[in-house]
Design a protein around this motif. Structure first.
Motif, mmCIF file in Angstrom:
data_model
loop_
_atom_site.group_PDB
_atom_site.id
_atom_site.type_symbol
_atom_site.label_atom_id
_atom_site.label_comp_id
_atom_site.label_asym_id
_atom_site.label_seq_id
_atom_site.Cartn_x
_atom_site.Cartn_y
_atom_site.Cartn_z
ATOM 1 N N GLY A 7 2.078 4.460 5.483
ATOM 2 C CA GLY A 7 2.944 3.481 6.139
ATOM 3 C C GLY A 7 2.168 2.594 7.098
ATOM 4 O O GLY A 7 2.394 1.372 7.147
ATOM 5 N N LEU A 8 1.283 3.186 7.846
ATOM 6 C CA LEU A 8 0.464 2.390 8.759
ATOM 7 C C LEU A 8 -0.419 1.418 7.987
ATOM 8 O O LEU A 8 -0.637 0.272 8.415
ATOM 9 N N LYS A 9 -0.927 1.868 6.822
ATOM 10 C CA LYS A 9 -1.761 0.978 6.011
ATOM 11 C C LYS A 9 -0.912 -0.176 5.480
ATOM 12 O O LYS A 9 -1.366 -1.333 5.431
ATOM 13 N N ASN A 10 0.330 0.109 5.080
ATOM 14 C CA ASN A 10 1.212 -0.969 4.628
ATOM 15 C C ASN A 10 1.425 -2.001 5.736
ATOM 16 O O ASN A 10 1.426 -3.210 5.493
ATOM 17 N N LEU A 29 -5.914 6.180 8.553
ATOM 18 C CA LEU A 29 -5.707 4.754 8.303
ATOM 19 C C LEU A 29 -7.036 4.047 8.062
ATOM 20 O O LEU A 29 -7.168 3.273 7.096
ATOM 21 N N THR A 30 -8.027 4.302 8.890
ATOM 22 C CA THR A 30 -9.305 3.599 8.742
ATOM 23 C C THR A 30 -10.017 3.985 7.456
ATOM 24 O O THR A 30 -10.699 3.156 6.844
ATOM 25 N N ILE A 31 -9.847 5.208 7.038
ATOM 26 C CA ILE A 31 -10.523 5.661 5.825
ATOM 27 C C ILE A 31 -9.969 4.944 4.588
ATOM 28 O O ILE A 31 -10.653 4.831 3.567
ATOM 29 N N THR A 32 -8.751 4.438 4.693
ATOM 30 C CA THR A 32 -8.177 3.747 3.531
ATOM 31 C C THR A 32 -8.835 2.396 3.274
ATOM 32 O O THR A 32 -8.643 1.812 2.215
ATOM 33 N N TYR A 33 -9.593 1.862 4.250
ATOM 34 C CA TYR A 33 -10.232 0.556 4.069
ATOM 35 C C TYR A 33 -11.482 0.681 3.217
ATOM 36 O O TYR A 33 -12.239 1.657 3.323
ATOM 37 N N LYS A 34 -11.682 -0.295 2.381
ATOM 38 C CA LYS A 34 -12.924 -0.378 1.626
ATOM 39 C C LYS A 34 -14.030 -0.918 2.533
ATOM 40 O O LYS A 34 -13.783 -1.717 3.431
ATOM 41 N N ILE A 35 -15.244 -0.465 2.279
ATOM 42 C CA ILE A 35 -16.384 -0.967 3.053
ATOM 43 C C ILE A 35 -16.947 -2.165 2.305
ATOM 44 O O ILE A 35 -17.907 -2.066 1.538
ATOM 45 N N ASP A 36 -16.296 -3.296 2.502
ATOM 46 C CA ASP A 36 -16.761 -4.529 1.869
ATOM 47 C C ASP A 36 -16.630 -5.660 2.884
ATOM 48 O O ASP A 36 -16.178 -5.473 4.019
ATOM 49 N N LYS A 37 -17.044 -6.840 2.458
ATOM 50 C CA LYS A 37 -17.073 -7.967 3.388
ATOM 51 C C LYS A 37 -15.678 -8.346 3.848
ATOM 52 O O LYS A 37 -15.469 -8.775 4.985
ATOM 53 N N PRO A 60 -2.816 -7.716 9.400
ATOM 54 C CA PRO A 60 -3.980 -6.964 9.899
ATOM 55 C C PRO A 60 -4.099 -6.957 11.419
ATOM 56 O O PRO A 60 -4.683 -6.025 11.986
ATOM 57 N N ALA A 61 -3.539 -7.957 12.074
ATOM 58 C CA ALA A 61 -3.618 -7.989 13.539
ATOM 59 C C ALA A 61 -2.903 -6.815 14.174
ATOM 60 O O ALA A 61 -3.146 -6.499 15.345
ATOM 61 N N CYS A 62 -2.020 -6.163 13.420
ATOM 62 C CA CYS A 62 -1.313 -4.998 13.958
ATOM 63 C C CYS A 62 -2.264 -3.879 14.349
ATOM 64 O O CYS A 62 -1.901 -2.989 15.135
ATOM 65 N N LEU A 63 -3.471 -3.869 13.787
ATOM 66 C CA LEU A 63 -4.439 -2.827 14.122
ATOM 67 C C LEU A 63 -4.649 -2.732 15.635
ATOM 68 O O LEU A 63 -4.800 -1.641 16.192
ATOM 69 N N ALA A 64 -4.673 -3.871 16.300
ATOM 70 C CA ALA A 64 -4.925 -3.872 17.737
ATOM 71 C C ALA A 64 -3.843 -3.119 18.487
ATOM 72 O O ALA A 64 -4.127 -2.283 19.354
ATOM 73 N N THR A 65 -2.589 -3.382 18.142
ATOM 74 C CA THR A 65 -1.485 -2.715 18.828
ATOM 75 C C THR A 65 -1.415 -1.250 18.456
ATOM 76 O O THR A 65 -1.081 -0.396 19.284
#
Length: 1280
Positions: A880-883, A924-932, A889-894
């Motif tokens: 849900g957080l990833k959705n 949540l962070t692990i769901t991100y791909k390590i790309d540009k 994406p700015a929601c990451l800050a909050t």
């Protein structure tokens, strides 16, 4: 009134009778004295002086009257200086017609002008000095009030010498050579001189001419004596120091006299060379003695003739090596490489101030200083030749420091010297124009000897080879363009021309006019000559074709993105295209600017960053009339720029060049505007993709949040009333710094760096910008601060925010509703929601980003609560957080802000072995791909995750690191290091042990010849290429990456002082054999210490102090330095430390030596801390904070010397600290003395005199300005 007239008539009657009888001068003097005493006139009498001089000049200009006058002076019936002043006013203008009187006047000068004792504290001294002022008009000429006899004495002696000087120049016809061609003193008669029949007496005229020439010689010799005499030279120094507008005129006249005077060539006691030397000697005995003491205590005892490293193995220099002089510089450069922080102050300003401080404190030449600067920067690059993988700055940032920042620092130091007023340069023969420029050349020439530092990292080998090839081609008489060099392969060169780091340094300096191409002809710079141009493959279209007017093509754009511009002209043309071209051209130009020119265009890097910043904040077009912001129309260009500068290295480039405040000011309106747009607003890119307002906002917001520690409480790391460097980086502070560069701020910007920053700031808006200008962002920011500081509250049913929360929860968990219970019951407790629809897009709220961000804290709170109560599985929570983050994406800050607050409050239930907020965010962070694409968001989330984990109990961070290692195996070294450093965030004892390791590595244990210093402290950085895994990280590197997160920063200073004192004891015990201690003597001028062991011990004491000062300033900045002076040092001196010496040393000769060395170490440490924080002068932006703190500390010293404060430390420690601190302040940071109250300076001076430190006491008063000039003059007289 009748009585005084009768009395003075009686005096004249006695004088006339004695004159007529040619009586005995002694009897006359005794009769006059008796007569005055009978009338109650105190002696010496100013009135009698005026009566006698008026009587002599000129009706009674006879020998007997001059004898009477001399006897009156000897018997102190008349004040000598008043007599000399009266005669100066009467005799000097008439010296041609009255040569005998002039000679007698100079004889009286010779006998009485050098007897200073009693002149300003005897009977009637105030009345006498005011009379002198009235005769010579000193107050009027010098612009000072005539209320201090000491000041008037300085003015009087200076005036006498100036009168003699101008008279001598006039007598020899040299006054016309001066810049003003006249004298401010009455050296010529007001009326025509007529001597009756004497004018026709040829014999008399010849005699007078001969006497006139002899008088000129005598006057010149008297001038020399005034400059040579130990007392009067000190008085004249006070005039030089406190009358700066008059002194250049005086020096000019001295030089003209020394170079042209025939009378001087006739002198048998003074030569032309002597006078020119005296004219060139700015620092007279007043400053030489304290400086000598200082050098004996801190420099001379080290026995170093030249602070250069004689071995090329400077990367791991020895503890006693001169390279350690620059250890603070190595630490500062390495600290700037930390990707987790940015700086609001330009690294150019920081490094310039640091270099100036070290040059003054170490007493090195500028040549040696520049060598130390280059070597420190080269070590910085070599330390990370093969950087580890991870979201940290890589080699590009280090190369930026070496090839962009350091050359700009050097340029600033040269400009500072060449900014000297033309009159000072002309009239001061000791000032060599452009001497620093020559020192830069010689320092770079010397770098060729340091082969181990010059080997280029693999990624810049081709660039170094191109630089060497360019030099070889020019030396061979072949001129080619940059495009040719870009295509040139070393295999095509007939001669080996492999380059090194010095070739790149030379190119960087040539680009900034610090060198010219004559450097190519230095011995050994190139390996030979070639006779023909090598053949190269056909050139790809690039910069050269673009400059010639060719239109941009995809191939050309790719070439220009991958190759930096070679000149500012090329860059300016791209900037013009980005600002004024078509939409497609603007996007292409923006892409080019964010390419290699930003990261590797070191010669023009500051301009690239400035152009990007200006493009991010374009002015409103003059013809713009739309209702929406003008930024909307250029969204694609803005997005290209924002995405282009998002990588860690790019942000660090802006930080190093001081552009963070302006970058923040440029991003704020972008966030305000695009955060207020609904997501339906979108733009098509040339490649066919679309970007939405949410995307532009999120990209800009992610970069903006990197510019301050957004996820930390606003008061964290506060020290006293000054926050530390890290917590200063708030939006308000960044805007405050940006506004300070505007012309309207009233701050004078002298150096080129600040002028460039001012141009960038003014180009966006000439007016100050405040956070109130961005209401939506300010609202979010206040909510963000509230979220961090306190528990979440304020959600009201039925409000728009409440509805937005439900919409977001429905979108996040649309596939996870179980049974009849809707996901909205997480917040509302009811099943009124209709649940997820068939179209996923229909679930996404069509709301502006600011409205979504306002609801996110409540959304996350609800989701976390649901998971804690079993209504959501942890995996569902992460999804849900990833959705939510994918949607905006700015929601990451909050999300980060909320989780940080929850962890700090410790109220969350654990998930497995991790607290729930940390587990959720890690997932949540692990769901991100390590790309540009994800890089800019991972760069935001990564430090936040580490900070979040560090706030949780051990071993949370190692667990998070192990989870991430499975995700990103190539980040293994970085993750292991990140996990290991969290140990120090949970234990002050661990921090103490780390600090202890730093001191041990630097000083390297017992042996003075051990391999300590910079190499042992900072090592080789990171890397897994040494031992098949991550290499042992040097303690200095570890501390530099830890201190930013230490919450109890105040204890650092006390621990550093404790370790420094332990180091001093260890140095003394291991470096000074006990059989030699008995032979050490304390003398008036310092230490008699010819032993090599003491010299080495003093070197190591200074090294420990410089390490301690560096760590304090880096850890806590201005706040910690303020605390050091106001609280820590006073508390340390008041407390007892005798037990620290140990039984064997306490009371022994070793104990006395340790106590003394401790005082010197603390003095060096304290002054270095101040110099690093405030600068040695007033050019550093933080210098305005210095007076208040320094005054408080010096008041403590003065009160202790007055006996008002009881001290617990050893008396030898206290004495060496006070004398050492004052010596360093006077000798190295004289502007500091001007910050102090005159009363404090006088009390300090009195205390020093009680220790027989008269010369140091005098130097302190002499440096204190006009307010202490009188007291300094009085002390000079007392010392006579």
């Amino acid at each position: 009134m009748a009585a005084p007239l009768t009395m003075w008539d009686g005096v004249l009657e006695i004088t006339q009778m004695a004159q007529a009888k040619v009586g005995d001068p002694l009897l006359w003097a005794l009769q006059i004295s008796s007569n005055l005493s009978s009338h109650g006139i105190s002696l010496p009498s100013p009135e009698l002086a005026s009566v006698l001089v008026s009587y002599i000049c000129w009706d009674n200009n006879v020998p007997i009257m001059w004898k009477f006058l001399e006897k009156a002076l000897v018997l102190k019936i008349v004040p000598p200086f008043l007599i000399l002043a009266l005669l100066s006013d009467r005799v000097i203008p008439c010296r041609r017609s009255k040569p005998v009187a002039y000679r007698l006047y100079m004889e009286l000068l010779r006998r009485h002008a050098f007897e200073l004792k009693g002149q300003i504290n005897g009977s009637n001294h105030e009345k006498v000095m005011k009379s002198i002022d009235g005769v010579l008009h000193l107050s009027e000429i010098f612009g000072l009030e005539a209320n201090d006899p000491g000041i008037l004495l300085v003015e009087f002696l200076y005036a006498v010498v100036c009168q003699l000087l101008d008279a001598s120049l006039d007598d020899e016809g040299l006054l016309e050579l001066t810049s003003d061609k006249k004298s401010i003193w009455p050296i010529k008669p007001q009326d025509m001189e007529i001597d009756g029949h004497e004018i026709f007496d040829e014999i008399r005229m010849e005699h007078n001419e001969k006497l006139h020439n002899l008088n000129t010689v005598m006057a010149v010799e008297l001038i020399g004596r005034f400059l040579q005499d130990k007392r009067t030279s000190k008085i004249l120094y006070l005039a030089r120091h406190n009358l700066p507008t008059h002194w250049p005129r005086f020096i000019e006249r001295l030089q003209i006299l020394g170079e042209n005077s025939s009378a001087l060539r006739s002198s048998k006691v003074l030569t032309c060379e002597d006078l020119l030397r005296l004219a060139a000697n700015k620092c007279t005995i007043l400053t030489q003695e304290p400086k000598k003491n200082l050098l004996q205590k801190f420099h001379a005892v080290t026995g170093f003739e030249s602070p250069l490293v004689t071995s090329s193995a400077v990367l791991c220099d020895g503890g006693g090596s001169i390279s350690s002089l620059w250890l603070p510089l190595d630490l500062a450069l390495e600290d700037a490489m930390d990707g987790y922080q940015v700086n609001a102050t330009s690294s150019i300003e920081i490094v310039t101030g640091l270099v100036k401080s070290l040059q003054a404190m170490n007493g090195t030449t500028w040549h040696d200083t520049f060598v130390g600067l280059w070597i420190a920067a080269l070590r910085l690059v070599q330390r990370e030749r093969d950087p580890i993988e991870g979201p940290v700055p890589r080699l590009d940032t280090r190369m930026c420091m070496l090839l962009s920042i350091i050359p700009l620092v050097v340029a600033e130091l040269i400009e500072e010297e060449e900014r000297v007023d033309i009159n000072e340069l002309k009239n001061d023969s000791s000032k060599v124009p452009g001497s620093r420029r020559y020192d830069v050349v010689s320092s770079i020439q010397l770098l060729g000897d340091y082969h181990s530092l010059l080997s280029p990292p693999h990624s810049v080998v081709s660039l170094a080879n191109q630089a060497a090839a360019k030099a070889m081609l020019l030396v061979s008489g072949i001129n080619v363009g940059s495009a040719y060099l870009d295509c040139l392969s070393m295999n095509e060169m007939p001669v080996n021309c492999s380059g090194n780091m010095r070739h790149l340094i030379v190119e960087a300096c040539i680009a900034r006019n610090l060198l010219d191409t004559s450097a190519y002809f230095w011995p050994g710079y190139v390996n030979g000559h070639i006779n023909q141009i090598p053949n190269v493959p056909p050139q790809m279209p690039g910069w050269s074709e673009f400059v010639k007017g060719a239109p941009l093509t995809p191939i050309m754009i790719n070439a220009m993105v991958s190759t930096p511009a070679s000149s500012l002209a090329e860059l300016e043309k791209v900037f013009d295209l980005a600002a004024k071209g078509s939409d497609d051209e603007k996007i292409s130009a923006a892409t080019i600017l964010c390419g290699a020119s930003l990261l590797r265009g070191w010669n023009i890097q500051e301009h690239t960053a400035q152009f990007i910043t200006r493009l991010l904040s374009p002015p409103v077009p003059a013809d713009y009339s739309g209702d929406e912001s003008h930024l909307i129309a250029i969204a694609p260009v803005l997005n290209v720029l924002i995405v282009g500068i998002a990588p860690v290295d790019c942000v660090q480039v802006f930080s190093l060049h001081g552009l963070i405040p302006q970058l923040a000011c440029s991003l704020l309106p972008i966030c305000e505007v695009f955060g207020s747009c609904v997501p339906d607003v979108s733009w098509k890119l040339p490649v066919g993709d679309e970007i939405s307002a949410h995307a532009v906002f999120s990209n800009a917001f992610a970069v903006l949040l990197k510019l301050w520690r957004f996820n930390h409480p606003p008061l964290e790391h506060g020290v006293g009333d000054v926050p530390t460097v890290g917590s200063q980086l708030t939006p308000e502070y960044l805007l405050l710094v940006r506004n300070s560069y505007l012309p309207s701020s009233g701050i004078v910007l002298n150096d080129q760096t600040k002028q460039r920053l001012s141009e960038v700031a003014t180009s966006s808006s000439p007016h100050p910008v405040f956070l109130d200008s961005f209401p939506k962002l300010k609202c979010w920011y206040r909510q963000h601060q509230k979220c961090i500081a306190s528990a979440l509250s304020g959600l009201v049913d039925g409000t728009p925010v409440y509805q937005t929360v439900n919409l977001l929860l429905t979108m996040m968990f649309r596939k996870m509703n179980r049974g009849s219970q809707s996901v909205t019951t997480i917040t509302s407790g009811s099943s009124s929601s209709s649940g997820p629809g068939n179209d996923d897009s229909s679930l996404k709220p069509k709301l502006p980003a600011w409205e979504i961000l306002e609801a996110v804290p409540f959304v996350v709170d609800a989701a976390l609560t649901a998971c804690a109560h079993g209504r959501l599985y942890p995996r569902e929570l992460a999804t849900g957080l990833k959705n939510l983050a994918d949607f905006l994406p700015a929601c990451l800050a909050t999300i980060v802000s909320y989780f940080s607050a929850e962890v700090s409050r410790g109220g969350s239930s654990p998930a497995a072995t991790l607290p729930l907020p940390l587990a959720a965010f890690a997932s949540l962070t692990i769901t991100y791909k390590i790309d540009k694409t994800s890089e800019r968001f991972l760069n935001l989330a990564g430090p936040a995750l580490e900070s979040l984990a560090a706030g949780c109990p051990w071993p949370c961070m190692p667990i998070v690191a192990s989870l991430w290692t499975q995700k990103a195996k190539r980040w293994f070294d970085f993750l292991v290091f990140s996990a290991s450093r969290t140990v120090f965030l949970h234990s002050n004892d661990a921090v103490f042990q780390l600090l202890k390791s730093c001191f041990t590595a630097t000083l390297c244990g017992a042996s003075i010849s051990s391999n300590g210093g910079v190499g042992a402290l900072l090592g080789h950085g990171f890397g897994s290429h040494f031992f098949g895994g991550i290499s042992p990280v040097a303690p200095g590197i570890l501390y530099l990456r830890v201190y930013q997160s230490i919450r109890d920063i105040e204890f650092i200073t006390e621990e550093i002082i404790s370790l420094m004192m332990q180091s001093v004891t260890q140095v003394a015990c291991t470096g000074l054999p006990k059989e030699r201690l008995g032979r050490l003597k304390r003398t008036k001028n310092g230490l008699e210490c010819g032993q090599v062991s003491l010299a080495a011990a003093m070197t190591r004491v200074k090294l420990a102090a410089s390490l301690g000062a560096s760590l304090v300033c880096l850890s806590g900045g201005l706040g910690l330095v303020q605390l050091l002076f106001k609280e820590t040092l006073p508390s340390w001196f008041i407390s007892s430390h005798r037990s620290e010496l140990g039984e064997e040393e306490d009371g022994s000769s070793l104990g006395g030596m340790v106590a003394m060395l401790r005082g010197y170490a603390l003095a060096y440490f304290a002054v270095l801390c101040g110099a690093f924080a405030w600068g040695i002068d007033n050019s550093y932006s933080a210098s305005k904070r210095r007076p208040k703190v320094l005054r408080a500390h010096m008041e403590f010293l003065a009160s202790a010397l007055d006996g008002k404060i009881s001290l617990g430390c050893d008396s030898a420690t206290w004495k060496s600290y006070v004398s050492g601190f004052v010596s360093l302040m006077v000798g190295c940071t004289p502007p500091w003395v001007l910050d102090l109250e005159p009363d404090v300076l006088k009390r300090l001076s009195n205390g020093l005199r009680q220790w027989n430190e008269e010369e140091l006491a005098l130097a302190l008063l002499g440096t204190g300005g006009l307010d202490t000039m009188g007291a300094a003059a009085e002390l000079i007289i007392e010392m006579q």
